[in-house]
Write a protein that holds these residues in place. Structure first.
Motif, PDB file in Angstrom:
ATOM      1  N   TYR A  80       0.844  -1.191   0.000  1.00 47.54           N
ATOM      2  CA  TYR A  80       0.000   0.000   0.000  1.00 47.54           C
ATOM      3  C   TYR A  80       0.879   1.240   0.000  1.00 47.54           C
ATOM      4  CZ  TYR A  80      -3.797   3.166   1.139  1.00 47.54           C
ATOM      5  OH  TYR A  80      -4.711   4.167   1.103  1.00 47.54           O
ATOM      6  N   SER A 123      -3.639  11.865  -0.990  1.00 49.02           N
ATOM      7  CA  SER A 123      -3.282  10.919  -2.038  1.00 49.02           C
ATOM      8  C   SER A 123      -1.778  10.930  -2.271  1.00 49.02           C
ATOM      9  CB  SER A 123      -3.989  11.312  -3.340  1.00 49.02           C
ATOM     10  OG  SER A 123      -3.440  10.602  -4.437  1.00 49.02           O
ATOM     11  N   SER A 148       1.849   5.844 -11.047  1.00 51.79           N
ATOM     12  CA  SER A 148       0.653   5.191 -11.576  1.00 51.79           C
ATOM     13  C   SER A 148       0.933   3.746 -11.966  1.00 51.79           C
ATOM     14  CB  SER A 148       0.129   5.979 -12.776  1.00 51.79           C
ATOM     15  OG  SER A 148      -1.023   5.372 -13.293  1.00 51.79           O
ATOM     16  N   VAL A 150       1.135   1.665  -8.751  1.00 50.55           N
ATOM     17  CA  VAL A 150      -0.196   1.439  -8.188  1.00 50.55           C
ATOM     18  C   VAL A 150      -0.968   0.427  -9.027  1.00 50.55           C
ATOM     19  CG1 VAL A 150      -2.429   2.536  -7.727  1.00 50.55           C
ATOM     20  CG2 VAL A 150      -0.315   3.657  -7.011  1.00 50.55           C
ATOM     21  N   ASP A 151      -0.824   0.498 -10.337  1.00 54.84           N
ATOM     22  CA  ASP A 151      -1.486  -0.459 -11.218  1.00 54.84           C
ATOM     23  C   ASP A 151      -0.992  -1.879 -10.934  1.00 54.84           C
ATOM     24  OD1 ASP A 151      -3.233  -1.146 -13.415  1.00 54.84           O
ATOM     25  OD2 ASP A 151      -1.422  -1.433 -14.616  1.00 54.84           O
ATOM     26  N   ARG A 152       0.316  -2.049 -10.777  1.00 49.30           N
ATOM     27  CA  ARG A 152       0.876  -3.377 -10.453  1.00 49.30           C
ATOM     28  C   ARG A 152       0.384  -3.851  -9.108  1.00 49.30           C
ATOM     29  NH1 ARG A 152       5.717  -1.318 -12.498  1.00 49.30           N
ATOM     30  NH2 ARG A 152       6.540  -1.111 -10.401  1.00 49.30           N
ATOM     31  N   LEU A 153       0.345  -2.951  -8.129  1.00 58.22           N
ATOM     32  CA  LEU A 153      -0.125  -3.326  -6.797  1.00 58.22           C
ATOM     33  C   LEU A 153      -1.567  -3.811  -6.817  1.00 58.22           C
ATOM     34  CD1 LEU A 153       1.340  -0.459  -4.591  1.00 58.22           C
ATOM     35  CD2 LEU A 153       2.105  -2.845  -4.661  1.00 58.22           C
ATOM     36  N   SER A 154      -2.379  -3.166  -7.618  1.00 60.82           N
ATOM     37  CA  SER A 154      -3.803  -3.518  -7.646  1.00 60.82           C
ATOM     38  C   SER A 154      -4.035  -4.907  -8.251  1.00 60.82           C
ATOM     39  CB  SER A 154      -4.602  -2.464  -8.413  1.00 60.82           C
ATOM     40  OG  SER A 154      -4.269  -2.497  -9.789  1.00 60.82           O
ATOM     41  N   ARG A 155      -3.044  -5.409  -8.980  1.00 62.36           N
ATOM     42  CA  ARG A 155      -3.178  -6.745  -9.592  1.00 62.36           C
ATOM     43  C   ARG A 155      -2.589  -7.849  -8.736  1.00 62.36           C
ATOM     44  NH1 ARG A 155      -1.046  -5.392 -15.461  1.00 62.36           N
ATOM     45  NH2 ARG A 155      -1.813  -3.285 -15.473  1.00 62.36           N
ATOM     46  N   GLN A 156      -1.916  -7.498  -7.658  1.00 63.40           N
ATOM     47  CA  GLN A 156      -1.291  -8.487  -6.787  1.00 63.40           C
ATOM     48  C   GLN A 156      -2.184  -8.774  -5.603  1.00 63.40           C
ATOM     49  OE1 GLN A 156       2.504  -7.000  -5.551  1.00 63.40           O
ATOM     50  NE2 GLN A 156       3.294  -6.834  -7.622  1.00 63.40           N
ATOM     51  N   SER A 157      -2.002  -9.963  -5.045  1.00 66.66           N
ATOM     52  CA  SER A 157      -2.664 -10.242  -3.757  1.00 66.66           C
ATOM     53  C   SER A 157      -1.570 -10.233  -2.705  1.00 66.66           C
ATOM     54  CB  SER A 157      -3.407 -11.576  -3.780  1.00 66.66           C
ATOM     55  OG  SER A 157      -2.507 -12.643  -3.744  1.00 66.66           O
ATOM     56  N   TRP A 158      -1.812  -9.461  -1.654  1.00 72.46           N
ATOM     57  CA  TRP A 158      -0.803  -9.287  -0.601  1.00 72.46           C
ATOM     58  C   TRP A 158      -1.285 -10.005   0.663  1.00 72.46           C
ATOM     59  CZ3 TRP A 158       3.839  -6.769  -1.060  1.00 72.46           C
ATOM     60  CH2 TRP A 158       4.052  -6.139  -2.279  1.00 72.46           C
TER      61      TRP A 158
END
Length: 122
Positions: free
Chosen positions: A47, A80, A109, A112-120
């Protein structure tokens, strides 16, 4: 309250102060603490905190260390990381030298895009 208007300060009784201090915890985070908090949240939770939220996160961690209080907590913020892209990218170890604001926004950006596709993990 007249004292506040005329003298610019207000004093409460020791009992009232003790009561307030039993209910509230106050702290601060300097620039290093703030960067450390951004990096920790990024690495631990995937995050990206903005600097304002990172101050709250840092103070919460200090509170937990000092008190041992592990009560589940909601840390609410409306800022933000995109408003502070250079500081956020530097905190997570990215080189921001010689980059304009648009390049920094694109890089953030992309992260953040990569983070949104991962499961943490939690």
């Amino acid at each position: 309250m007249n004292q506040l208007a005329t003298q610019g300060w207000y004093r409460i009784s020791h009992d009232a102060l003790d009561r307030l201090q039993s209910l509230f915890y106050g702290g601060f985070a300097d620039r290093m603490d703030t960067s450390k908090a951004i990096k920790e949240a990024f690495e631990k939770y995937g995050y990206l905190l903005d600097p304002h939220s990172a101050v709250g996160y840092s103070v919460l961690q200090k509170y937990r260390e000092e008190t041992g209080d592990g009560t589940p907590t909601v840390l609410a913020s409306t800022a933000s990381p995109f408003k502070f892209n250079r500081a956020v990218l530097e905190a997570i170890g990215r080189d921001t030298s010689h980059k304009d604001e648009f390049s920094l926004l694109q890089e953030l950006s992309s992260i953040v895009d990569r983070l949104s596709r991962q499961s943490w993990p939690n």
